[in-house]
Design an enzyme around this catalytic site. Structure first.
Site, PDB file in Angstrom:
ATOM      1  CG  ASP A  84      -1.928   1.008   1.320  1.00  0.00           C
ATOM      2  OD1 ASP A  84      -2.394   1.428   0.255  1.00  0.00           O
ATOM      3  OD2 ASP A  84      -2.313   1.386   2.452  1.00  0.00           O
ATOM      4  CG  HIS A 182      -5.531   8.444   3.082  1.00  0.00           C
ATOM      5  ND1 HIS A 182      -4.772   8.918   2.040  1.00  0.00           N
ATOM      6  CD2 HIS A 182      -5.737   7.130   2.805  1.00  0.00           C
ATOM      7  CE1 HIS A 182      -4.532   7.935   1.178  1.00  0.00           C
ATOM      8  NE2 HIS A 182      -5.109   6.848   1.621  1.00  0.00           N
TER       9      HIS A 182
HETATM   10  P1  13P Z   1      -8.586   4.828   5.911  1.00  0.00           P
HETATM   11  O1  13P Z   1      -7.524   4.746   6.965  1.00  0.00           O
HETATM   12  O2  13P Z   1      -9.175   6.188   5.831  1.00  0.00           O
HETATM   13  O3  13P Z   1      -9.519   3.705   5.985  1.00  0.00           O
HETATM   14  O4  13P Z   1      -7.799   4.661   4.501  1.00  0.00           O
HETATM   15  C1  13P Z   1      -7.135   3.466   4.249  1.00  0.00           C
HETATM   16  C2  13P Z   1      -6.307   3.555   3.018  1.00  0.00           C
HETATM   17  O5  13P Z   1      -6.595   4.266   2.086  1.00  0.00           O
HETATM   18  C3  13P Z   1      -5.112   2.710   2.958  1.00  0.00           C
HETATM   19  O6  13P Z   1      -4.416   2.886   1.762  1.00  0.00           O
HETATM   20  O1  G3H Z   2      -3.474   5.128   3.603  1.00  0.00           O
HETATM   21  C1  G3H Z   2      -2.527   4.829   4.369  1.00  0.00           C
HETATM   22  C2  G3H Z   2      -2.660   3.714   5.300  1.00  0.00           C
HETATM   23  O2  G3H Z   2      -3.636   4.006   6.256  1.00  0.00           O
HETATM   24  C3  G3H Z   2      -1.338   3.317   5.877  1.00  0.00           C
HETATM   25  O3  G3H Z   2      -0.968   4.078   6.975  1.00  0.00           O
HETATM   26  O4  G3H Z   2       1.475   4.477   6.546  1.00  0.00           O
HETATM   27  O5  G3H Z   2       0.489   4.725   8.857  1.00  0.00           O
HETATM   28  O6  G3H Z   2       0.757   2.458   7.842  1.00  0.00           O
HETATM   29  P1  G3H Z   2       0.528   3.917   7.595  1.00  0.00           P
HETATM   30 ZN    ZN Z   3      -4.628   4.896   1.008  1.00  0.00          ZN
END
Ligand code: 13P
Ligand code: G3H
Ligand code: ZN
Length: 288
Positions: A84, A182
């Site tokens: 991600d 986010h």
């Molecule tokens: P949320 O934390 O707002 O659910 O978003 C998750 C996300 O986009 C991870 O890539």
């Molecule tokens: O969109 C981002 C995710 O919520 C990941 O968050 O980089 O703190 O693990 P993080």
């Molecule tokens: Zn995201």
């Protein structure tokens, strides 16, 4: 069963017109909870880790936890492993080496042409190794931007640019900015409405599956409309974190003598499992 390639899950999602939940994990407990929800609901899902999680847990460790949990927990549920918000090309190389079937190159903070160049480089590398690649066009408001929703339009994905971006980069999936945000602030201060007209226009011009980030807190009806308009992956992190940490607070404050981590973590896992199971049902990915 072992992890599966995301392409197989996306094929089913596109055919069945449902969305895969993409759930963030940072540890063993969240991983087990996601897998158990997938198994009990016979659901297909994406389990994803961020660069921050890789820094926290170590890439090999978290990847092996996810792979082993899939093998042990899944019989009828299915899961694919995804990076991600990869910002560094190096993360993409390392995750592919570690067995991920999907990566995201998030260069959405860069100007259009530079985003295309960075994403294209990652896509070409991923495809050379048989891995799917996600790109992002448009910028999601972050925690601090959430109150300035009106000004956010400038950062939303433009349908024509989306078509050009997909064509020039070769991405397999595209993350869009359509008012989604986010993080935790939207849950505390109010979730902005999705620009579904924009999503419809993007869907007309872009043929790859679309990804909705920042989906924690978005009401069920809006999610269902977005799925009808081509969203095939829905990212959830904050609601999982909240379920986990609220449970820890409740358990610890309910019994001041508790000292066995398992007694604190077991209810937290159960709360995460409930959240994930609920999302799987809403997204239509249960019993697939
Ligand atoms: P949320 O934390 O707002 O659910 O978003 C998750 C996300 O986009 C991870 O890539
Ligand atoms: O969109 C981002 C995710 O919520 C990941 O968050 O980089 O703190 O693990 P993080
Ligand atoms: Zn995201």
């Amino acid at each position: 069963m072992p992890l599966v390639h995301i392409k197989n899950l996306l094929k089913d999602a596109s055919r069945g017109k449902f969305a895969l939940g993409a759930f963030n994990t940072q540890n063993l407990e969240t991983t087990l909870a996601i897998m158990r929800a997938a198994e009990k609901n016979r659901a297909s899902c994406v389990i994803q880790v961020s660069e921050a999680t890789i820094d926290y847990a170590g890439l090999e460790t978290i990847a092996e936890i996810v792979k082993t949990a899939a093998k042990k927990e899944l019989k009828r549920g299915r899961a694919a492993l995804h990076l991600d918000h990869g910002k560094k090309f190096e993360s993409i190389v390392n995750c592919i080496k570690a067995g991920f079937s999907s990566i995201m190159m998030d260069a959405s903070h860069l100007p259009f042409k530079e985003n295309i160049a960075a994403t294209k480089k990652a896509v070409q590398y991923a495809h050379k190794h048989g891995v799917f690649a996600q790109g992002e066009l448009g910028r999601l408001a972050g925690v601090e931007d959430v109150v300035r929703v009106a000004g956010h339009e400038a950062f939303m994905t433009h349908p024509d640019e989306a078509a050009e971006f997909v064509k020039k980069t070769g991405v397999d999936t595209l993350a869009v900015s359509i008012g989604n945000v986010h993080g935790i602030m939207k849950i505390r201060k109010g979730v902005p409405k999705l620009d579904l007209e924009r999503l419809k226009e993007i869907g007309k011009k872009v043929k790859v599956p679309l990804v909705l980030h920042g989906a924690s807190g978005i009401p069920e009806e809006e999610i269902k409309k977005a799925i009808k308009l081509g969203i095939r992956i829905i990212n959830i992190d904050t609601e999982i974190r909240l379920a986990f940490t609220n449970s820890l607070r409740t358990t610890l404050s309910g019994d001041k003598n508790i000292f066995d981590p398992r007694k604190v973590l077991t209810p937290a896992m159960e709360e995460v499992e409930k959240v994930v199971a609920k999302k799987m049902k809403i997204f239509g990915s249960a019993k697939k």
